[in-house]
Design an enzyme around this catalytic site. Structure first.
Site, PDB file in Angstrom:
ATOM      1  CG  ASP A 155     -93.407 104.969  67.799  1.00  0.00           C
ATOM      2  OD1 ASP A 155     -92.828 106.737  67.059  1.00  0.00           O
ATOM      3  OD2 ASP A 155     -93.475 103.939  67.330  1.00  0.00           O
ATOM      4  CB  VAL A 156     -90.993 110.393  68.884  1.00  0.00           C
ATOM      5  CG1 VAL A 156     -90.085 110.526  69.644  1.00  0.00           C
ATOM      6  CG2 VAL A 156     -89.995 109.678  67.742  1.00  0.00           C
ATOM      7  CE  LYS A 168     -81.944 112.488  60.968  1.00  0.00           C
ATOM      8  NZ  LYS A 168     -81.547 112.910  62.260  1.00  0.00           N
ATOM      9  CE1 TYR A 203     -81.379 109.113  59.361  1.00  0.00           C
ATOM     10  CE2 TYR A 203     -79.693 110.716  57.896  1.00  0.00           C
ATOM     11  CZ  TYR A 203     -79.805 109.793  59.545  1.00  0.00           C
ATOM     12  OH  TYR A 203     -79.024 110.507  60.515  1.00  0.00           O
ATOM     13  N   GLY A 262     -76.896 104.996  71.670  1.00  0.00           N
ATOM     14  CA  GLY A 262     -76.329 105.819  71.118  1.00  0.00           C
ATOM     15  C   GLY A 262     -76.185 107.227  71.491  1.00  0.00           C
ATOM     16  CB  ILE A 263     -76.344 110.846  69.499  1.00  0.00           C
ATOM     17  CG1 ILE A 263     -75.348 110.046  68.489  1.00  0.00           C
ATOM     18  CG2 ILE A 263     -76.083 112.138  69.916  1.00  0.00           C
ATOM     19  CD1 ILE A 263     -75.320 110.959  67.239  1.00  0.00           C
ATOM     20  CB  THR A 278     -86.908 111.631  71.439  1.00  0.00           C
ATOM     21  OG1 THR A 278     -86.613 113.040  70.377  1.00  0.00           O
ATOM     22  CG2 THR A 278     -88.200 112.773  71.785  1.00  0.00           C
TER      23      THR A 278
END
Length: 254
Positions: A67-68, A160, A156, A21-22, A16
């Site tokens: 969309d996750v 996380k 954030y 990016g990553i 996902t």
């Protein structure tokens, strides 16, 4: 451990946040290791770009614009992938606001993507692996923000931190099925998400991160992708419930 432990030939991986990016770097590297990679993101154009990179190196990719936070769409995409061996739940967003400025809408949006999106990905991957009898690997994306208070990153950081606890719980529950679950907690990485400031401020931020790092540099997406590959592969066959911190030595918690 032989280098063949990193070979994912014949395996199916789901990533996902794969549009950039990553997530993109991870999808490309997993394909290079031999996996058929299912790339999911709400950025359809970015997904096509990721697939083009994988095609160019002779790999195999399937794309899933979604969309996750849509549990049903994610479930359908995972089911379409057949027996799943690897889930890399990387999709995420960053929001900056102080505690006093944070609104319900801010928190709900960040938590939905950064935590619920990982929860849904983990659930669907686990269902697939258990159904098909696959001793697979689930890799979640935490952050260096879980190791220190970061002013302005309430939403954030909280999301996380929740991912870390989710990872440990999944590892405990899924271990009897042979499924490993680990988190990656990167330090500062040069991605579109972190390159959102005006040029002078961006340079100051990165210079500060470089000073904090014993290695004297900030991270690149490929640095994190290699950590994900390690956790996804048989090279980490006795590792579960852990947090790996590719952060250049900025944080060194016990």
């Amino acid at each position: 451990m032989p280098l063949s432990a990193y070979d994912l030939t014949g395996r199916s991986a789901f990533v996902t946040g794969a549009a950039g990016g990553i997530g993109r770097a991870t999808a490309v590297l997993l394909a290079e290791a031999g996996a058929t990679v299912h790339c999911a993101d709400r950025d359809a154009a970015g997904l096509h770009g990721t697939r083009a990179l994988i095609d160019a190196q002779g790999g195999t990719a399937r794309i899933h614009p979604l969309d996750v936070t849509d549990r049903h769409a994610l479930r359908a995409a995972v089911e379409s992938a057949g027996p799943l061996h690897v889930m890399a739940a990387i999709a995420g967003v960053m929001h900056t606001s102080t505690v006093l400025e944070t609104t319900d809408a801010d928190f709900d949006r960040v938590f939905a993507i950064n935590f619920k999106g990982v929860l849904y990905a983990g659930q669907q991957a686990a269902r697939s692996m258990i159904t098909h009898g696959v001793a697979g690997s689930i890799v979640t994306m935490a952050s260096g923000a879980v190791d220190a208070a970061s002013p302005g990153l309430l939403c954030y950081g909280v999301a996380k931190a929740a991912v870390v606890q989710l990872t440990r719980t999944l590892a405990a529950e899924l271990g009897p099925h042979g499924i490993r679950v680990n988190a990656v907690a990167p330090g500062w990485v040069r991605t579109p998400m972190t390159q959102r400031h005006e040029a002078d401020r961006q340079r100051r931020i990165e210079a500060g991160m470089v000073r904090l790092s014993p290695l004297g540099r900030v991270g690149e997406p490929e640095d994190i992708a290699h950590t994900v590959l390690h956790l996804a592969s048989d090279a980490s066959c006795f590792t579960t419930g852990q947090i790996l911190r590719p952060n250049g030595g900025v944080a060194m918690p016990w």
